[in-house]
Design an enzyme around this catalytic site. Structure first.
Site, PDB file in Angstrom:
ATOM      1  N   ASP A 133       0.804  -1.220   0.000  1.00 39.84           N
ATOM      2  CA  ASP A 133       0.000   0.000   0.000  1.00 39.84           C
ATOM      3  C   ASP A 133       0.842   1.277   0.000  1.00 39.84           C
ATOM      4  O   ASP A 133       2.005   1.278   0.398  1.00 39.84           O
ATOM      5  CB  ASP A 133      -0.878   0.033   1.261  1.00 39.84           C
ATOM      6  CG  ASP A 133      -2.067  -0.906   1.188  1.00 39.84           C
ATOM      7  OD1 ASP A 133      -2.104  -1.754   0.281  1.00 39.84           O
ATOM      8  OD2 ASP A 133      -2.960  -0.793   2.056  1.00 39.84           O
ATOM      9  N   HIS A 150       3.717  -2.400   3.014  1.00 41.65           N
ATOM     10  CA  HIS A 150       3.750  -1.045   2.456  1.00 41.65           C
ATOM     11  C   HIS A 150       5.041  -0.798   1.685  1.00 41.65           C
ATOM     12  O   HIS A 150       6.096  -1.294   2.076  1.00 41.65           O
ATOM     13  CB  HIS A 150       3.609  -0.005   3.575  1.00 41.65           C
ATOM     14  CG  HIS A 150       2.311  -0.101   4.314  1.00 41.65           C
ATOM     15  ND1 HIS A 150       2.087  -1.072   5.286  1.00 41.65           N
ATOM     16  CD2 HIS A 150       1.164   0.617   4.218  1.00 41.65           C
ATOM     17  CE1 HIS A 150       0.852  -0.927   5.759  1.00 41.65           C
ATOM     18  NE2 HIS A 150       0.274   0.082   5.132  1.00 41.65           N
TER      19      HIS A 150
END
Length: 281
Positions: free
Chosen positions: A101, A246
């Protein structure tokens, strides 16, 4: 720096957004039919994140693909409105999905792409529009390598604090950037911090996107150290798991190194790391 401040703001809303994420993500939406997990999956709660920001600035071991139907491109697909996000995949075999992400970030995303390429793995990247618009080359690289790119809004706000019009703006503008750089509109949407509401489900469906959450949070956003990230991913590996990591939003050097350590383990353990293929609705 705006991009590095995301981690600090993320910690600030930890308690509130975790509750919202858990409430919005109750239950499991199925994509495939599943074998029981080889071992229990210790799911963790949705990660928290920063407060909604200011209005957006103009720029500021693929081993085996999942079976299923991918709708024709060229515009938003006709998508049913779900009342909960997809939290895990259920299917035959030992398929897992790795997701990343908040990017793309030129400091960390290229290293993640190189590692995935080295092991011939495909993953899902949920990108933020304000990051993607300045790094379209990385979205093109994702397309060339066969990765899936999903929508993670423009500025990574807490959607439950926004009016419907702003949520639509965050989604639509990011869809445009993805379609332009990646070559296809996104089929998947992930709410920042895992905080879902009815508007997010409805607007995502209107734009042809399915809501995609996660089963296992690596908690790499808290930079707990590479060994801790590796233990969380390896310890929760099981058929149907969707892993949250991430590639932006702070110092992601631990995430990069952890991927290089747990990817061979997952491969050697027989997991098929792949990307989702949506069935017709």
């Amino acid at each position: 720096m705006h991009k590095d401040q995301m981690l600090t703001r993320r910690r600030a809303l930890l308690a509130g957004a975790t509750v919202l994420g858990a409430a919005g993500a109750t239950g499991t939406a199925r994509l495939l039919t599943a074998d029981p997990p080889a071992r229990p999956v210790r799911s963790v709660a949705a990660a928290a994140g920063p407060q909604a920001g200011v209005p957006p600035k103009p720029s500021a071991f693929r081993l085996r693909p999942m079976t299923g139907y991918s709708p024709p491109r060229g515009g938003p697909a006709r998508t049913a409105v779900r009342g909960r996000p997809i939290l895990r995949l259920s299917g035959r075999g030992t398929s897992m999905v790795l997701t990343f992400d908040d990017g793309p970030d030129p400091r960390y995303t290229p290293a993640i792409l190189r590692t995935l390429r080295e092991y011939d793995v495909r993953a899902v990247f949920f990108v933020c529009g304000e990051m993607a618009v300045d790094h379209k080359d990385l979205l093109r690289e994702m397309a060339d390598d066969g990765h899936v790119v999903g929508n993670h809004t423009w500025t990574h706000p807490l959607l439950t604090r926004l009016p419907r019009s702003r949520i639509r703006y965050e989604m639509e503008r990011t869809c445009e950037v993805i379609a332009d750089a990646y070559g296809e509109p996104p089929l998947w949407f992930r709410a920042p911090y895992g905080a879902w509401n009815r508007a997010a489900f409805q607007l995502g469906a209107e734009l042809g996107m399915e809501p995609f959450a996660w089963t296992v949070d690596s908690f790499d956003w808290a930079t707990p150290g590479t060994p801790t990230i590796v233990r969380r991913v390896e310890g929760n590996a099981a058929p149907g798991v969707i892993v949250l990591s991430h590639d932006a939003g702070g110092d992601r050097s631990q995430s990069v190194q952890a991927l290089r350590e747990y990817l061979p383990y997952l491969r050697d353990s027989g997991y098929h790391l792949t990307v989702p293929r949506r069935r017709s609705t």
